[in-house]
Design a protein around this motif. Structure first.
Motif, PDB file in Angstrom:
ATOM      1  N   ILE A   4       0.878  -1.268   0.309  1.00 49.31           N
ATOM      2  CA  ILE A   4      -0.122   0.046  -0.020  1.00 49.31           C
ATOM      3  C   ILE A   4       0.812   1.076   0.112  1.00 49.31           C
ATOM      4  O   ILE A   4       1.879   1.280   0.641  1.00 49.31           O
ATOM      5  N   VAL A   5       0.524   2.231  -0.792  1.00 51.12           N
ATOM      6  CA  VAL A   5       1.088   3.570  -0.509  1.00 51.12           C
ATOM      7  C   VAL A   5       0.205   4.579  -0.109  1.00 51.12           C
ATOM      8  O   VAL A   5      -1.057   4.782  -0.698  1.00 51.12           O
ATOM      9  N   LEU A   6       0.313   5.142   1.249  1.00 49.75           N
ATOM     10  CA  LEU A   6      -0.415   6.051   1.708  1.00 49.75           C
ATOM     11  C   LEU A   6       0.389   7.402   1.250  1.00 49.75           C
ATOM     12  O   LEU A   6       1.505   7.573   1.541  1.00 49.75           O
ATOM     13  N   TYR A  19       5.278   4.221   2.006  1.00 50.80           N
ATOM     14  CA  TYR A  19       5.077   2.758   1.679  1.00 50.80           C
ATOM     15  C   TYR A  19       4.602   2.107   2.764  1.00 50.80           C
ATOM     16  O   TYR A  19       5.320   2.195   4.030  1.00 50.80           O
ATOM     17  N   SER A  20       3.641   0.852   2.828  1.00 53.18           N
ATOM     18  CA  SER A  20       3.225   0.064   3.815  1.00 53.18           C
ATOM     19  C   SER A  20       3.139  -1.315   3.168  1.00 53.18           C
ATOM     20  O   SER A  20       2.836  -1.476   2.121  1.00 53.18           O
ATOM     21  N   PRO A  21       3.818  -2.355   3.936  1.00 53.31           N
ATOM     22  CA  PRO A  21       3.836  -3.775   3.551  1.00 53.31           C
ATOM     23  C   PRO A  21       2.543  -4.407   3.586  1.00 53.31           C
ATOM     24  O   PRO A  21       2.404  -5.596   3.149  1.00 53.31           O
ATOM     25  N   SER A  22       1.608  -3.757   4.068  1.00 52.04           N
ATOM     26  CA  SER A  22       0.149  -4.475   4.559  1.00 52.04           C
ATOM     27  C   SER A  22      -0.946  -3.413   4.322  1.00 52.04           C
ATOM     28  O   SER A  22      -0.913  -2.216   4.681  1.00 52.04           O
ATOM     29  N   ALA A  49       3.805  -0.247  12.710  1.00 55.11           N
ATOM     30  CA  ALA A  49       4.215  -1.460  13.620  1.00 55.11           C
ATOM     31  C   ALA A  49       3.113  -2.683  13.458  1.00 55.11           C
ATOM     32  O   ALA A  49       3.741  -3.685  13.355  1.00 55.11           O
ATOM     33  N   ALA A  50       1.855  -2.171  13.107  1.00 53.62           N
ATOM     34  CA  ALA A  50       0.925  -3.331  12.985  1.00 53.62           C
ATOM     35  C   ALA A  50       1.263  -4.100  11.539  1.00 53.62           C
ATOM     36  O   ALA A  50       1.260  -5.188  11.165  1.00 53.62           O
ATOM     37  N   ALA A  51       1.697  -3.132  10.465  1.00 51.20           N
ATOM     38  CA  ALA A  51       2.089  -3.624   9.166  1.00 51.20           C
ATOM     39  C   ALA A  51       3.196  -4.721   9.245  1.00 51.20           C
ATOM     40  O   ALA A  51       3.307  -5.786   8.723  1.00 51.20           O
ATOM     41  N   SER A  52       4.165  -4.234  10.207  1.00 58.01           N
ATOM     42  CA  SER A  52       5.439  -4.800  10.279  1.00 58.01           C
ATOM     43  C   SER A  52       5.269  -6.130  11.081  1.00 58.01           C
ATOM     44  O   SER A  52       5.720  -7.292  10.654  1.00 58.01           O
ATOM     45  N   GLU A  53       4.069  -6.005  11.957  1.00 58.12           N
ATOM     46  CA  GLU A  53       3.933  -7.461  12.578  1.00 58.12           C
ATOM     47  C   GLU A  53       3.169  -8.473  11.846  1.00 58.12           C
ATOM     48  O   GLU A  53       3.377  -9.575  11.912  1.00 58.12           O
ATOM     49  N   ARG A  54       2.280  -7.849  10.859  1.00 56.78           N
ATOM     50  CA  ARG A  54       1.676  -8.725   9.794  1.00 56.78           C
ATOM     51  C   ARG A  54       2.667  -9.657   9.010  1.00 56.78           C
ATOM     52  O   ARG A  54       2.453 -10.533   8.629  1.00 56.78           O
ATOM     53  N   VAL A  55       3.923  -8.698   8.481  1.00 56.78           N
ATOM     54  CA  VAL A  55       4.985  -9.494   7.865  1.00 56.78           C
ATOM     55  C   VAL A  55       5.672 -10.484   8.733  1.00 56.78           C
ATOM     56  O   VAL A  55       5.771 -11.663   8.231  1.00 56.78           O
ATOM     57  N   ARG A  56       5.888 -10.198  10.004  1.00 57.67           N
ATOM     58  CA  ARG A  56       6.532 -11.029  10.971  1.00 57.67           C
ATOM     59  C   ARG A  56       5.559 -12.517  11.096  1.00 57.67           C
ATOM     60  O   ARG A  56       6.156 -13.401  10.951  1.00 57.67           O
ATOM     61  N   ALA A  57       4.377 -12.110  11.393  1.00 60.45           N
ATOM     62  CA  ALA A  57       3.300 -13.333  11.148  1.00 60.45           C
ATOM     63  C   ALA A  57       3.438 -14.160  10.021  1.00 60.45           C
ATOM     64  O   ALA A  57       3.372 -15.414  10.250  1.00 60.45           O
ATOM     65  N   ALA A  65      11.262  -2.369   5.879  1.00 56.93           N
ATOM     66  CA  ALA A  65      10.934  -1.091   5.158  1.00 56.93           C
ATOM     67  C   ALA A  65       9.890  -0.427   5.775  1.00 56.93           C
ATOM     68  O   ALA A  65       9.848   0.849   5.917  1.00 56.93           O
ATOM     69  N   ALA A  66       8.828  -1.109   6.505  1.00 61.73           N
ATOM     70  CA  ALA A  66       8.097  -0.409   7.492  1.00 61.73           C
ATOM     71  C   ALA A  66       8.593   0.516   8.663  1.00 61.73           C
ATOM     72  O   ALA A  66       8.441   1.544   8.687  1.00 61.73           O
ATOM     73  N   ALA A  67       9.610  -0.041   9.182  1.00 61.07           N
ATOM     74  CA  ALA A  67      10.512   0.698  10.069  1.00 61.07           C
ATOM     75  C   ALA A  67      11.019   1.859   9.636  1.00 61.07           C
ATOM     76  O   ALA A  67      11.112   2.932  10.150  1.00 61.07           O
ATOM     77  N   GLY A  68      11.836   1.650   8.283  1.00 61.87           N
ATOM     78  CA  GLY A  68      12.296   2.769   7.577  1.00 61.87           C
ATOM     79  C   GLY A  68      11.297   3.969   7.459  1.00 61.87           C
ATOM     80  O   GLY A  68      11.563   5.233   7.188  1.00 61.87           O
TER      81      GLY A  68
END
Length: 92
Positions: A4-6, A19-22, A49-57, A65-68
């Motif tokens: 997703i691009v916000l 950029y968001s991975p989720s 953080a939630a987007a990054s956790e979805r990638v982790r899951a 990339a979400a942290a960056g």
């Protein structure tokens, strides 16, 4: 995972794509919404953080990339007063 691009409009009128991975970002922001810089940063911390956790899951590791992107949002936001306004232009 779907990306997703916000895109936001900063207080000085510049557009900033984020950029968001989720797609979870859509749960935290709405197109056309106006937020203070402070509120935007606070919501971004939770959303990215939630987007990054979805990638982790899904993949077993957090999304750098979400942290960056969050770091960039924080850096850009620090240039403006906390009560200045940010507008959500698009979420694609």
């Amino acid at each position: 995972m779907p990306e997703i691009v916000l895109t936001i409009e900063l207080p000085d009128g510049k557009a900033l794509p984020c950029y968001s991975p989720s797609t979870i970002i859509r749960s935290h922001f709405q197109v056309g919404e106006t937020l203070t810089v402070h509120e935007f940063v606070q919501r971004s911390r939770v959303a990215f953080a939630a987007a990054s956790e979805r990638v982790r899951a899904r993949y077993g590791f957090a999304c750098s990339a979400a942290a960056g992107q969050l770091a960039e949002i924080e850096a850009q936001s620090s240039l403006y007063a906390g009560d200045a306004e940010v507008r959500i232009l698009s979420i694609t």
